[in-house]
Design an enzyme around this catalytic site. Structure first.
Site, mmCIF file in Angstrom:
data_model
loop_
_atom_site.group_PDB
_atom_site.id
_atom_site.type_symbol
_atom_site.label_atom_id
_atom_site.label_comp_id
_atom_site.label_asym_id
_atom_site.label_seq_id
_atom_site.Cartn_x
_atom_site.Cartn_y
_atom_site.Cartn_z
ATOM 1 C CB SER A 88 -0.850 -0.035 1.382
ATOM 2 O OG SER A 88 -1.619 -0.803 1.432
ATOM 3 C CD GLU A 120 3.760 7.337 -10.919
ATOM 4 O OE1 GLU A 120 4.570 7.278 -11.804
ATOM 5 O OE2 GLU A 120 3.444 6.233 -10.246
ATOM 6 C CE LYS A 122 -3.426 5.838 -3.402
ATOM 7 N NZ LYS A 122 -4.831 5.166 -3.768
ATOM 8 N NE ARG A 143 -3.745 -3.415 -2.679
ATOM 9 C CZ ARG A 143 -3.958 -2.446 -2.083
ATOM 10 N NH1 ARG A 143 -2.775 -1.806 -1.702
ATOM 11 N NH2 ARG A 143 -5.122 -2.141 -1.400
ATOM 12 C CD GLU A 177 -4.992 1.509 -9.225
ATOM 13 O OE1 GLU A 177 -3.880 0.807 -8.957
ATOM 14 O OE2 GLU A 177 -5.945 1.520 -8.414
ATOM 15 C CB CYS A 416 -46.716 10.676 -19.654
ATOM 16 S SG CYS A 416 -45.700 11.905 -20.091
HETATM 17 S S1 IVH Z 1 2.794 2.879 -6.141
HETATM 18 C C1 IVH Z 1 5.200 0.211 -3.284
HETATM 19 N N1 IVH Z 1 1.683 4.362 -7.946
HETATM 20 O O1 IVH Z 1 -2.695 2.885 -4.883
HETATM 21 C C2 IVH Z 1 4.236 1.323 -4.150
HETATM 22 N N2 IVH Z 1 0.272 3.056 -6.769
HETATM 23 O O2 IVH Z 1 -2.570 2.628 -1.889
HETATM 24 C C3 IVH Z 1 3.270 0.714 -4.740
HETATM 25 N N3 IVH Z 1 -2.065 3.404 -7.234
HETATM 26 O O3 IVH Z 1 -2.068 -0.691 -4.377
HETATM 27 C C4 IVH Z 1 2.140 1.547 -5.588
HETATM 28 N N4 IVH Z 1 -1.924 4.844 -8.501
HETATM 29 O O4 IVH Z 1 -3.421 0.352 -6.534
HETATM 30 C C5 IVH Z 1 1.259 3.345 -7.123
HETATM 31 N N5 IVH Z 1 0.562 5.902 -9.443
HETATM 32 C C6 IVH Z 1 0.542 4.764 -8.645
HETATM 33 C C7 IVH Z 1 -0.592 4.425 -8.295
HETATM 34 C C8 IVH Z 1 -0.896 3.487 -7.225
HETATM 35 C C9 IVH Z 1 -2.773 3.910 -8.013
HETATM 36 C C10 IVH Z 1 -2.842 2.423 -6.126
HETATM 37 C C11 IVH Z 1 -2.323 0.954 -6.234
HETATM 38 C C12 IVH Z 1 -1.873 0.634 -4.957
HETATM 39 C C13 IVH Z 1 -2.560 1.711 -3.942
HETATM 40 C C14 IVH Z 1 -1.715 1.913 -2.947
#
Ligand code: IVH
Length: 682
Positions: A88, A120, A122, A143, A177, A416
């Protein structure tokens, strides 16, 4: 920029125990049917309060506490062992949190970060690990609990951006993702409705459900963006020294990465730059074609990542900067039933106004009666309202745990709501049995027909149309063209207006078939499809003769919609006959300026337009630009992808221009484009 719900302070053990139970239930529901009593921000606040209590009273920490567990300990677990744990991310919510993270990182690596921070999006979907062996995608793993994940290999071949075959025989595990873009989400729900399956409440749930489902009789396409890669079978393919370099290696294999999103991957030198970038991304968010729930910041250099190390469940070298929640709870006050231009009776939720991602939401779509029944919604329910990217706000689910007894059933209309006539309840969507050809929906459909992008009849405002409809002089679109000068003068109160309207009608008689067809307001078609249909068949006669199978051959026309479209065209027969008799053009021009398809300036080009048009293109809206592009032999698209060959960038061009530049797509100014299509500009 804070998103967190008010901080919860927990002083006694009983409150701690209750909080743990609540968090476990909420996180189990999140990964299950999504019917949780906590929105994202409230969950984050609760999890932080639990962690704070555990720091104070480590002796009370329960074994099943969600603290430090991937997915709060409730993510579905499978039996495929991860090569390297899928972790996570820890969260921050504001500039102060970011600074604190930076300071603790600097302590860990014995000095400031020198290799920069990769920033980048999320992405808000589901994490998957894609295993490629000798260039072939052989396994997809979810995951799970981070150590073991579920095998979702059945989705191979259905994920855009994750090719089944790479151009090189490499062995590597690419992580990223999977998500549903706004367009994929809309399409997925259309498919679900057609198959009598429950609609997805949001793209995230839709993605998770789609990846899990094995034996569906239909395919739902998702999209993938990689955010990492690890070695597989001891093969040493990954050569880069930085996150950015490895992502470039992955992108070079033809796999989509966070770098190819509209937001992109940017390396910042300082945390101040990171903060500014986060704020920029926040402003980009409403326009993105998919949901993001934060920004991920990673130390770019692997040496510094290694020095920073890991906590049990998250790396110290990365952090998620959460953005304002796109989900909020509010109350359902009432349900309105509105009759649309084609006679569809659409339910709409009236909400206690609530702020979601910077704008106040008062209404949300309820789609159709089946959606209301399936969700079990009641008036006065607390509901979760959700909004992301360019998707319109929607009710995700009622929070049944918060019911007070004051909830009442939603009343479905017996007749209607507009004309009191019968309702056709045979389909998923209810329709006024009078429909488009009846009085219901007539006024909005006429308004649409005379609009700028259809027949473009200037000066025929809704007040005049209302008079003509109410006095029974106009019962359908065909009647408009049969109106006499005297009738028009009476309806508009002026002979001069009558004359200019007659001239406008004459102009409308010369419109190309695509506009005449579009003016008919055929269900499940709009401007783009009308142009495709007109171009495909060439004449109205051929369109009328087309079977559903023949219609399904039209570019961009979803096969599932073809029978409804064919039925509606047939039902509009008498109106079309009147239009033919009134002298409207029923042909689509095939060549312009004597040029053949391949000699046209945009032959083979896939063109996207962004920003406002000025100079020689001034005043052209998107539809008119798209018409021009098609006239000049090109194909149009609404968003930039690898298929796009040309971007016309007008004033204020933003994220589309940035993405085109990233992908190396050719970009033309308005003037350059106007020069290119000069022969078609009239
Ligand atoms: S890096 C060791 N990069 O967020 C680092 N995660 O809460 C691993 N996620 O399980 C994750 N965008 O599903 C990373 N640009 C991004 C991401 C990303 C979405 C999700 C991913 C992860 C969760 C972590």
């Amino acid at each position: 920029m804070t998103t967190a719900a008010p901080a919860i302070s927990m002083t006694d053990r009983a409150a701690y125990e209750t909080a743990i139970d609540q968090a476990i239930a909420a996180s189990a529901a999140y990964y299950g049917d999504g019917d949780t009593t906590l929105d994202d921000a409230a969950y984050d606040a609760l999890a932080r309060a639990i962690a704070a209590y555990e720091r104070e009273h480590p002796e009370h920490t329960r074994a099943d506490s969600p603290t430090g567990k991937v997915g709060g300990g409730a993510a579905p677990v499978g039996d495929v062992a991860h090569t390297v744990p899928m972790l996570s991310l820890d969260n921050v919510f504001d500039a102060e949190g970011l600074q604190k993270w930076g300071a603790s990182l600097a302590r860990r690596i014995d000095g400031p970060v020198t290799g920069g921070y990769a920033v980048e999006p999320k992405l808000d979907g589901a994490a998957i690990a894609a295993r490629y062996r000798d260039g072939r995608l052989v396994q997809l793993v979810g995951r799970g609990d981070g150590v073991h994940g579920e095998d979702v290999s059945h989705a191979i071949g259905t994920i855009v951006g994750l090719p089944v075959q790479l151009p090189e025989p490499v062995t590597v595990e690419i992580r990223g993702e999977a998500l549903l873009t706004a367009a994929q989400f809309v399409k997925a729900n259309e498919i679900r409705v057609a198959h009598k399956a429950k609609m997805f409440s949001n793209p995230r749930n839709g993605t998770a459900g789609t990846l899990r489902a094995k034996d569906r009789p239909y395919v739902i396409e998702t999209t993938f963006f990689a955010y990492g890669a690890v070695g597989l079978d001891d093969v040493d393919f990954l050569a880069g020294e930085t996150h950015e370099a490895v992502m470039a290696q992955v992108a070079a294999l033809g796999v989509q990465t966070t770098g190819s999103t509209e937001v992109g991957l940017k390396v910042c030198t300082t945390l101040a730059e990171v903060q500014a970038r986060v704020e920029e991304i926040q402003t980009l968010r409403p326009e993105l074609p998919y949901g993001i729930d934060g920004v991920v910041i990673k130390t770019n250099g692997f040496a510094e990542q290694k020095a920073a190390g890991f906590a049990t469940r998250h790396p110290h070298w990365a952090i998620a900067y959460k953005l304002a929640a796109v989900e909020a709870q509010t109350q359902l006050l009432a349900v309105e039933w509105n009759v649309g231009r084609t006679g569809i009776i659409a339910p709409r939720a009236v909400l206690k106004p609530v702020e979601v991602d910077g704008s106040v939401v008062t209404y949300a779509t309820l789609h159709n009666p089946a959606f209301i029944r399936d969700s079990g919604l009641k008036i006065n329910d607390t509901v979760k309202v959700w909004k992301a990217g360019d998707i319109i706000p929607r009710i995700e689910s009622p929070v049944t745990g918060l019911r007070t007894g004051a909830e009442t059933d939603i009343v479905f209309p017996e007749c209607c709501p507009k004309c009191d006539g019968e309702i056709d309840k045979s389909g998923e969507r209810w329709e006024c049995a009078g429909g488009v050809n009846g009085s219901c929906g007539l006024l909005p459909s006429l308004k649409y027909a005379v609009g700028r992008d259809q027949l473009d009849i200037d000066g025929l405002g809704v007040t005049y149309l209302e008079t003509l409809v109410e006095t029974g002089q106009v019962n359908d679109l065909g009647d408009l063209f049969g109106l006499s000068r005297a009738q028009l003068a009476e309806a508009t109160g002026s002979e001069k207006r009558a004359d200019s309207l007659l001239a406008e009608f004459d102009k409308a008689r010369q419109q190309p078939l695509n506009r005449v067809f579009c003016a008919l307001g055929i269900v499940r078609t709009g401007r783009t499809l009308s142009r495709e249909i007109a171009r495909h068949f060439g004449t109205m006669d051929k369109i009328r003769a087309a079977s559903p199978e023949a219609l399904a051959e039209v570019n961009k026309l979803p096969g599932a919609n073809a029978p409804k479209i064919a039925a509606h065209i047939a039902a509009m027969g008498p109106v079309i006959d009147k239009l033919v008799a009134a002298g409207l053009n029923m042909d689509e021009p095939t060549t312009d300026s004597g040029s053949t398809a391949s000699s046209k300036p945009l032959a083979g080009e896939v063109v996207v337009v962004t920003g406002g048009m000025h100079g020689p293109l001034a005043g052209r809206n998107r539809n008119q630009m798209n018409e021009l592009i098609e006239k000049a032999g090109g194909t149009t698209s609404g968003s930039i992808s690898k298929k796009t060959t040309l971007l016309v960038a007008g004033e204020g061009a933003g994220s589309k221009l940035a993405k085109a530049e990233q992908l190396g797509t050719k970009v033309l100014s308005e003037q350059q484009f106007a020069d290119l299509v000069a022969d078609h500009l009239s």
